[in-house]
Design a protein around this motif. Structure first.
Motif, PDB file in Angstrom:
ATOM      1  N   THR A 108     -14.681 -98.370  -5.032  1.00 33.07           N
ATOM      2  CA  THR A 108     -14.886 -98.603  -3.808  1.00 33.07           C
ATOM      3  C   THR A 108     -15.770 -99.864  -3.537  1.00 33.07           C
ATOM      4  O   THR A 108     -16.542-100.112  -4.235  1.00 33.07           O
ATOM      5  CB  THR A 108     -15.550 -97.488  -2.883  1.00 33.07           C
ATOM      6  OG1 THR A 108     -16.530 -97.088  -3.471  1.00 33.07           O
ATOM      7  CG2 THR A 108     -14.596 -96.308  -3.094  1.00 33.07           C
ATOM      8  N   VAL A 109     -15.251-100.811  -2.537  1.00 38.85           N
ATOM      9  CA  VAL A 109     -15.926-102.122  -2.449  1.00 38.85           C
ATOM     10  C   VAL A 109     -16.256-102.088  -0.947  1.00 38.85           C
ATOM     11  O   VAL A 109     -15.342-102.353  -0.053  1.00 38.85           O
ATOM     12  CB  VAL A 109     -15.202-103.303  -2.858  1.00 38.85           C
ATOM     13  CG1 VAL A 109     -16.149-104.477  -2.583  1.00 38.85           C
ATOM     14  CG2 VAL A 109     -14.927-103.233  -4.505  1.00 38.85           C
ATOM     15  N   LEU A 113     -21.451 -88.774   1.430  1.00 40.59           N
ATOM     16  CA  LEU A 113     -19.916 -88.118   1.088  1.00 40.59           C
ATOM     17  C   LEU A 113     -19.812 -87.785  -0.445  1.00 40.59           C
ATOM     18  O   LEU A 113     -19.293 -86.618  -0.678  1.00 40.59           O
ATOM     19  CB  LEU A 113     -18.883 -89.281   1.332  1.00 40.59           C
ATOM     20  CG  LEU A 113     -17.554 -88.931   0.945  1.00 40.59           C
ATOM     21  CD1 LEU A 113     -16.971 -87.666   1.577  1.00 40.59           C
ATOM     22  CD2 LEU A 113     -16.513 -90.261   1.202  1.00 40.59           C
ATOM     23  N   ARG A 114     -20.395 -88.359  -1.120  1.00 40.10           N
ATOM     24  CA  ARG A 114     -20.330 -88.218  -2.755  1.00 40.10           C
ATOM     25  C   ARG A 114     -21.094 -86.821  -3.050  1.00 40.10           C
ATOM     26  O   ARG A 114     -20.754 -86.052  -3.773  1.00 40.10           O
ATOM     27  CB  ARG A 114     -21.053 -89.179  -3.682  1.00 40.10           C
ATOM     28  CG  ARG A 114     -21.022 -89.233  -5.254  1.00 40.10           C
ATOM     29  CD  ARG A 114     -21.757 -90.230  -5.709  1.00 40.10           C
ATOM     30  NE  ARG A 114     -21.111 -91.644  -5.477  1.00 40.10           N
ATOM     31  CZ  ARG A 114     -20.438 -92.213  -6.035  1.00 40.10           C
ATOM     32  NH1 ARG A 114     -19.848 -91.744  -7.018  1.00 40.10           N
ATOM     33  NH2 ARG A 114     -20.039 -93.277  -5.717  1.00 40.10           N
ATOM     34  N   GLY A 115     -22.304 -86.882  -2.469  1.00 38.32           N
ATOM     35  CA  GLY A 115     -22.817 -85.442  -2.649  1.00 38.32           C
ATOM     36  C   GLY A 115     -22.391 -84.219  -1.972  1.00 38.32           C
ATOM     37  O   GLY A 115     -22.306 -83.297  -2.545  1.00 38.32           O
ATOM     38  N   ILE A 133      -7.058-101.026   1.694  1.00 33.89           N
ATOM     39  CA  ILE A 133      -8.255-101.570   2.538  1.00 33.89           C
ATOM     40  C   ILE A 133      -8.078-100.928   3.829  1.00 33.89           C
ATOM     41  O   ILE A 133      -7.403-100.418   4.514  1.00 33.89           O
ATOM     42  CB  ILE A 133      -7.913-102.932   2.871  1.00 33.89           C
ATOM     43  CG1 ILE A 133      -8.184-103.741   1.422  1.00 33.89           C
ATOM     44  CG2 ILE A 133      -8.911-103.481   3.824  1.00 33.89           C
ATOM     45  CD1 ILE A 133      -8.016-105.430   1.593  1.00 33.89           C
ATOM     46  N   ALA A 134      -9.435 -99.976   4.016  1.00 34.44           N
ATOM     47  CA  ALA A 134      -9.667 -99.674   5.405  1.00 34.44           C
ATOM     48  C   ALA A 134     -10.783-100.193   6.192  1.00 34.44           C
ATOM     49  O   ALA A 134     -11.582-100.943   5.573  1.00 34.44           O
ATOM     50  CB  ALA A 134     -10.066 -98.072   5.085  1.00 34.44           C
ATOM     51  N   LYS A 135     -10.509-100.099   7.455  1.00 33.05           N
ATOM     52  CA  LYS A 135     -11.405-100.743   8.583  1.00 33.05           C
ATOM     53  C   LYS A 135     -12.577 -99.882   8.793  1.00 33.05           C
ATOM     54  O   LYS A 135     -12.092 -98.826   9.580  1.00 33.05           O
ATOM     55  CB  LYS A 135     -10.751-101.204   9.464  1.00 33.05           C
ATOM     56  CG  LYS A 135     -11.322-102.514  10.173  1.00 33.05           C
ATOM     57  CD  LYS A 135     -10.933-103.941   9.349  1.00 33.05           C
ATOM     58  CE  LYS A 135     -11.450-105.057  10.487  1.00 33.05           C
ATOM     59  NZ  LYS A 135     -11.511-106.368   9.528  1.00 33.05           N
ATOM     60  N   HIS A 155      -8.687 -89.558  -0.111  1.00 38.15           N
ATOM     61  CA  HIS A 155      -8.437 -88.975   1.110  1.00 38.15           C
ATOM     62  C   HIS A 155      -9.876 -88.646   1.763  1.00 38.15           C
ATOM     63  O   HIS A 155     -10.038 -89.182   2.971  1.00 38.15           O
ATOM     64  CB  HIS A 155      -7.732 -87.499   0.982  1.00 38.15           C
ATOM     65  CG  HIS A 155      -8.242 -86.653   2.086  1.00 38.15           C
ATOM     66  ND1 HIS A 155      -9.098 -85.580   1.974  1.00 38.15           N
ATOM     67  CD2 HIS A 155      -7.747 -86.639   3.567  1.00 38.15           C
ATOM     68  CE1 HIS A 155      -9.424 -84.940   3.126  1.00 38.15           C
ATOM     69  NE2 HIS A 155      -8.457 -85.639   3.960  1.00 38.15           N
ATOM     70  N   ALA A 156     -10.866 -88.236   1.071  1.00 36.80           N
ATOM     71  CA  ALA A 156     -12.195 -88.050   1.579  1.00 36.80           C
ATOM     72  C   ALA A 156     -13.008 -89.488   2.113  1.00 36.80           C
ATOM     73  O   ALA A 156     -13.578 -89.229   3.161  1.00 36.80           O
ATOM     74  CB  ALA A 156     -13.116 -87.348   0.545  1.00 36.80           C
ATOM     75  N   ILE A 157     -12.575 -90.266   1.461  1.00 38.55           N
ATOM     76  CA  ILE A 157     -13.025 -91.662   1.911  1.00 38.55           C
ATOM     77  C   ILE A 157     -12.432 -92.036   3.323  1.00 38.55           C
ATOM     78  O   ILE A 157     -13.335 -92.566   4.370  1.00 38.55           O
ATOM     79  CB  ILE A 157     -13.301 -92.732   0.849  1.00 38.55           C
ATOM     80  CG1 ILE A 157     -14.013 -92.519  -0.313  1.00 38.55           C
ATOM     81  CG2 ILE A 157     -13.321 -94.211   1.454  1.00 38.55           C
ATOM     82  CD1 ILE A 157     -13.743 -93.333  -1.347  1.00 38.55           C
TER      83      ILE A 157
END
Length: 321
Positions: free
Chosen positions: A108-109, A120-122, A81-83, A140-142
């Motif tokens: 990812t939620v 980011l996906r692109g 979980i990232a903020k 890592h990219a997220i």
């Protein structure tokens, strides 16, 4: 439907979009699926739980909007979980991005964050040679994408504080400006707590041996950790700047009040001379020989003028006036 994207990748290249109802773990090792959800329902997450074997505790955490950054391991599955954060006026609002990571899937939620992962996906899809590293590289990219979102917040608050600092040198800070300083300081303190938790998360991803993360991915997470250190250093400096602006404002205000007090004292001392002399000659005594002097009135006025001028020059040199 809360599904933002659902794609199958093979050798780092997008192969096809997968209908949400048909998602499952790919059969081949060189394939993975990336599913992106925005504010999903409980039923949607329960469907993914059945298809990917997600742990029930991670499902409960993904549905909650009051989570702090954390890292959990469930067998061969990694749950992060990232903020996320964004600035609205002078208030920092927070969101959560829950990430389920397996060898051949990443989910990812997003809750409370309007900044989607489409860009980011692109960007990742333009570099198949790096995307083929798999789901740990996407994790890592997220995280790096989320950390990048902190920088505009720091710069905007910093610009506001520096603007108040410039105004402070020209005029007193009014009540609303002082209240704003305290509000920004409170927001920065809360923000720093979130950054501390994110720093701990990135540190665990880099230092610990975790499932679904290859050792070759460690340099990427070290980069994210260094990125977080830079952001935290900037926020700590910003907090010091806010405190220094308030303290400097107090010092300047005290200095100005001291100057005004000295000026009032100087003028009171100057005016005391004619007041004292006038008071003496205002006493109703019969035996006052000066009353019979022909030029006494003009002499007294001259004495008052000379003494007042002398005091004025003295206080002027002392910079009390």
């Amino acid at each position: 439907m809360s599904v933002a994207a659902s794609y199958l990748y093979r050798n780092g290249r997008r192969v096809e979009a997968v209908p949400f109802e048909a998602v499952s773990i790919p059969a081949m090792d060189n394939e993975f699926i990336w599913i992106g959800l925005h504010k999903p329902s409980r039923d949607e997450l329960l469907l993914l739980q059945g298809r990917f074997g997600l742990h029930e505790l991670s499902i409960a955490d993904a549905l909650s909007s009051l989570q702090m950054p954390k890292l959990s391991v469930y067998n061969d599955q990694l749950f992060v979980i990232a903020k996320t954060a964004q600035l609205e006026g002078d208030h920092i609002t927070y969101g959560e991005t829950a990430i389920f990571v397996g060898k051949r899937y990443i989910i990812t939620v997003r809750n409370g964050s309007e900044r989607g992962h489409g860009e980011l996906r692109g960007r990742l899809e333009t570099s198949p040679q790096t995307l083929c590293h798999g789901t740990d590289y996407i994790l890592h990219a997220i995280l790096d994408f989320i950390i990048d979102g902190y920088l505009p917040i720091v710069r905007t608050i910093e610009d506001s504080v520096l603007d108040m600092e410039r105004k402070m040198l020209d005029a007193f800070l009014d009540r609303s400006q002082i209240a704003r300083i305290f509000k920004l300081r409170r927001e920065v303190i809360l923000f720093q707590r979130v950054l501390d938790a994110m720093l701990d998360l990135c540190g665990k991803l880099y230092h610990l041996d975790l499932p679904s993360l290859d050792r070759e991915a460690k340099p990427y997470f070290r980069d994210a950790l260094q990125h977080m250190h830079r952001v935290e250093t900037m926020v700590a400096s910003l907090r010091d700047v806010i405190t220094s602006v308030f303290e400097a404002s107090n010092l300047i205000e005290q200095q100005r009040q001291g100057t005004i007090t000295r000026q009032l004292a100087a003028w009171a001392a100057i005016l005391a001379v004619p007041t004292a002399i006038a008071g003496i000659y205002g006493m109703n005594f019969d035996n006052m020989p000066e009353l019979k002097t022909s030029y006494g009135y003009f002499v007294v006025l001259a004495v008052i003028a000379v003494m007042c001028i002398a005091l004025f020059i003295r206080f002027k040199r002392a910079r009390w006036i």
